[in-house]
Design a protein around this motif. Structure first.
Motif, short mmCIF file in Angstrom:
data_model
loop_
_atom_site.label_atom_id
_atom_site.label_comp_id
_atom_site.label_asym_id
_atom_site.label_seq_id
_atom_site.Cartn_x
_atom_site.Cartn_y
_atom_site.Cartn_z
N LYS A 134 0.83 -1.21 0.00
CA LYS A 134 0.00 0.00 0.00
C LYS A 134 0.86 1.26 0.00
O LYS A 134 0.50 2.28 -0.58
N LEU A 135 2.04 1.18 0.63
CA LEU A 135 2.92 2.33 0.72
C LEU A 135 3.67 2.57 -0.59
O LEU A 135 3.78 3.71 -1.06
N LEU A 136 4.19 1.51 -1.20
CA LEU A 136 5.02 1.63 -2.40
C LEU A 136 4.27 1.40 -3.70
O LEU A 136 4.80 1.69 -4.78
N GLY A 137 3.08 0.85 -3.60
CA GLY A 137 2.38 0.36 -4.78
C GLY A 137 2.18 1.37 -5.89
O GLY A 137 2.34 1.05 -7.07
N LYS A 138 1.85 2.61 -5.53
CA LYS A 138 1.59 3.61 -6.57
C LYS A 138 2.84 3.87 -7.41
O LYS A 138 2.76 4.08 -8.62
N GLY A 139 4.00 3.82 -6.77
CA GLY A 139 5.25 3.99 -7.51
C GLY A 139 5.58 2.78 -8.36
O GLY A 139 6.08 2.91 -9.47
N LEU A 140 5.26 1.60 -7.84
CA LEU A 140 5.58 0.37 -8.56
C LEU A 140 4.77 0.24 -9.85
O LEU A 140 5.26 -0.32 -10.84
N VAL A 141 3.54 0.72 -9.84
CA VAL A 141 2.65 0.51 -11.00
C VAL A 141 2.41 1.79 -11.79
O VAL A 141 1.43 1.89 -12.53
N ARG A 142 3.31 2.76 -11.66
CA ARG A 142 3.12 4.04 -12.35
C ARG A 142 3.04 3.86 -13.86
O ARG A 142 2.46 4.70 -14.56
N SER A 143 3.64 2.78 -14.39
CA SER A 143 3.60 2.55 -15.85
C SER A 143 2.55 1.52 -16.23
O SER A 143 2.58 1.01 -17.35
N ALA A 144 1.61 1.23 -15.34
CA ALA A 144 0.62 0.18 -15.60
C ALA A 144 -0.27 0.51 -16.79
O ALA A 144 -0.74 -0.38 -17.49
N GLY A 145 -0.55 1.79 -17.00
CA GLY A 145 -1.38 2.17 -18.14
C GLY A 145 -2.86 1.95 -17.94
O GLY A 145 -3.64 2.08 -18.89
N THR A 146 -3.27 1.60 -16.72
CA THR A 146 -4.68 1.35 -16.45
C THR A 146 -4.95 1.60 -14.97
O THR A 146 -4.07 1.39 -14.13
N PRO A 147 -6.15 2.06 -14.62
CA PRO A 147 -6.51 2.10 -13.20
C PRO A 147 -6.35 0.70 -12.60
O PRO A 147 -6.63 -0.30 -13.27
N LEU A 148 -5.90 0.64 -11.34
CA LEU A 148 -5.55 -0.65 -10.77
C LEU A 148 -5.91 -0.71 -9.30
O LEU A 148 -5.56 0.19 -8.52
N VAL A 149 -6.58 -1.78 -8.93
CA VAL A 149 -6.92 -2.07 -7.55
C VAL A 149 -6.36 -3.45 -7.21
O VAL A 149 -6.43 -4.36 -8.03
N VAL A 150 -5.79 -3.59 -6.01
CA VAL A 150 -5.33 -4.89 -5.56
C VAL A 150 -6.11 -5.30 -4.32
O VAL A 150 -6.52 -4.46 -3.53
N SER A 151 -6.34 -6.60 -4.19
CA SER A 151 -7.12 -7.13 -3.08
C SER A 151 -6.49 -8.41 -2.56
O SER A 151 -6.09 -9.27 -3.35
N ASN A 152 -6.40 -8.52 -1.25
CA ASN A 152 -5.91 -9.77 -0.66
C ASN A 152 -7.06 -10.68 -0.24
O ASN A 152 -6.85 -11.67 0.46
N GLY A 153 -8.27 -10.35 -0.69
CA GLY A 153 -9.44 -11.14 -0.36
C GLY A 153 -10.21 -10.58 0.81
O GLY A 153 -11.38 -10.90 1.01
N THR A 154 -9.54 -9.72 1.60
CA THR A 154 -10.18 -9.08 2.75
C THR A 154 -10.14 -7.57 2.62
O THR A 154 -11.15 -6.89 2.78
N ASP A 155 -8.96 -7.05 2.31
CA ASP A 155 -8.77 -5.62 2.15
C ASP A 155 -8.45 -5.29 0.69
O ASP A 155 -7.97 -6.16 -0.05
N THR A 156 -8.69 -4.05 0.32
CA THR A 156 -8.35 -3.59 -1.02
C THR A 156 -7.53 -2.31 -0.94
O THR A 156 -7.59 -1.59 0.07
N ALA A 157 -6.78 -2.05 -1.99
CA ALA A 157 -6.01 -0.80 -2.08
C ALA A 157 -6.03 -0.34 -3.52
O ALA A 157 -5.81 -1.13 -4.44
N THR A 158 -6.32 0.93 -3.73
CA THR A 158 -6.30 1.51 -5.07
C THR A 158 -4.91 2.04 -5.35
O THR A 158 -4.44 2.97 -4.69
N LEU A 159 -4.24 1.44 -6.33
CA LEU A 159 -2.89 1.86 -6.67
C LEU A 159 -2.87 2.87 -7.81
O LEU A 159 -1.94 3.67 -7.92
N ARG A 160 -3.87 2.80 -8.70
CA ARG A 160 -4.06 3.81 -9.75
C ARG A 160 -5.55 4.08 -9.86
O ARG A 160 -6.33 3.17 -10.17
N ALA A 161 -5.93 5.31 -9.56
CA ALA A 161 -7.35 5.65 -9.56
C ALA A 161 -7.88 5.79 -10.98
O ALA A 161 -7.12 6.06 -11.92
#
Length: 207
Positions: A134-161
């Motif tokens: 959650k802390l580093l994710g936005k930097g890791l996926v800056r070149s993803a080219g698409t809005p991105l959400v990750v989920s561990n099955g319980t919690d979610t985090a928006t990495l690219r809105a």
């Protein structure tokens, strides 16, 4: 109880010795010994490691790498196991800086070998990796080219809105490795527009 950063440090060294110096890794162009050299330069000679980013220090980096590369793998592993004499001997610093570093690079060793399988990590380790994602994710996926959400099955985090995001669901360890640009992952499911999933799968993720 040893921190996850500490236990991964030791496990990485044990895995490296068991594989041998010339075994492959997931880091392009690096064998096992090259990876240990990288970690030691980063930890023991950080001014030299800056040569990766600042050209004038590149000769200093090459010299430091050559000095470590001249030593046997076992000696490198023994030195890396014990951070005594470095700031990483302090638990909080080691945890903050090395938890992800050693986990990802340990998997770079493991997953480059035939027949690898994901590990089941302790719940505390998964929580720590989730906080880091959650802390580093936005930097890791800056070149993803698409809005991105990750989920561990319980919690979610928006990495690219954005609208119509791709949502990746799975174990935290696999999510983190994927966001670091590793494609040797298992147990992830991708939901969202097909063209955006394809775009994400072909993106150059990570730092």
């Amino acid at each position: 109880m040893a921190s996850f950063a500490r236990s991964e440090r030791i496990a990485l060294c044990d895995t490296a010795v068991s594989l041998g110096p010339t075994a492959p890794t997931l880091c392009e162009g690096w064998q096992v010994k090259d990876l240990l050299v990288h970690l030691l330069v980063r930890e023991r000679r950080p001014w030299a490691a800056a040569g990766n980013l600042w050209t004038p220090l590149a000769p200093v980096l090459r010299k430091a790498e050559a000095a470590y590369a001249a030593q046997p793998l076992e000696a490198l592993a023994d030195r890396l196991r014990d951070p005594k004499g470095t700031p990483f001997a302090l638990g909080p610093i080691d945890k903050a800086v090395n938890t992800v570093e050693f986990f990802v690079h340990h998997e770079d060793l493991r997953r480059a070998q035939p027949g690898w399988a994901p590990r089941t990590l302790p719940a505390a380790a998964e929580r720590e990796l989730w906080r880091t994602l959650k802390l580093l994710g936005k930097g890791l996926v800056r070149s993803a080219g698409t809005p991105l959400v990750v989920s561990n099955g319980t919690d979610t985090a928006t990495l690219r809105a954005g609208e119509e995001p791709v949502t990746i669901t799975g174990p935290v360890s696999e999510l983190l490795l994927f966001c670091f640009g590793r494609h040797e992952v298992q147990g992830l499911s991708f939901d969202g527009p097909a063209e955006r999933i394809t775009l994400l799968e072909n993106a150059s993720l990570g730092f």
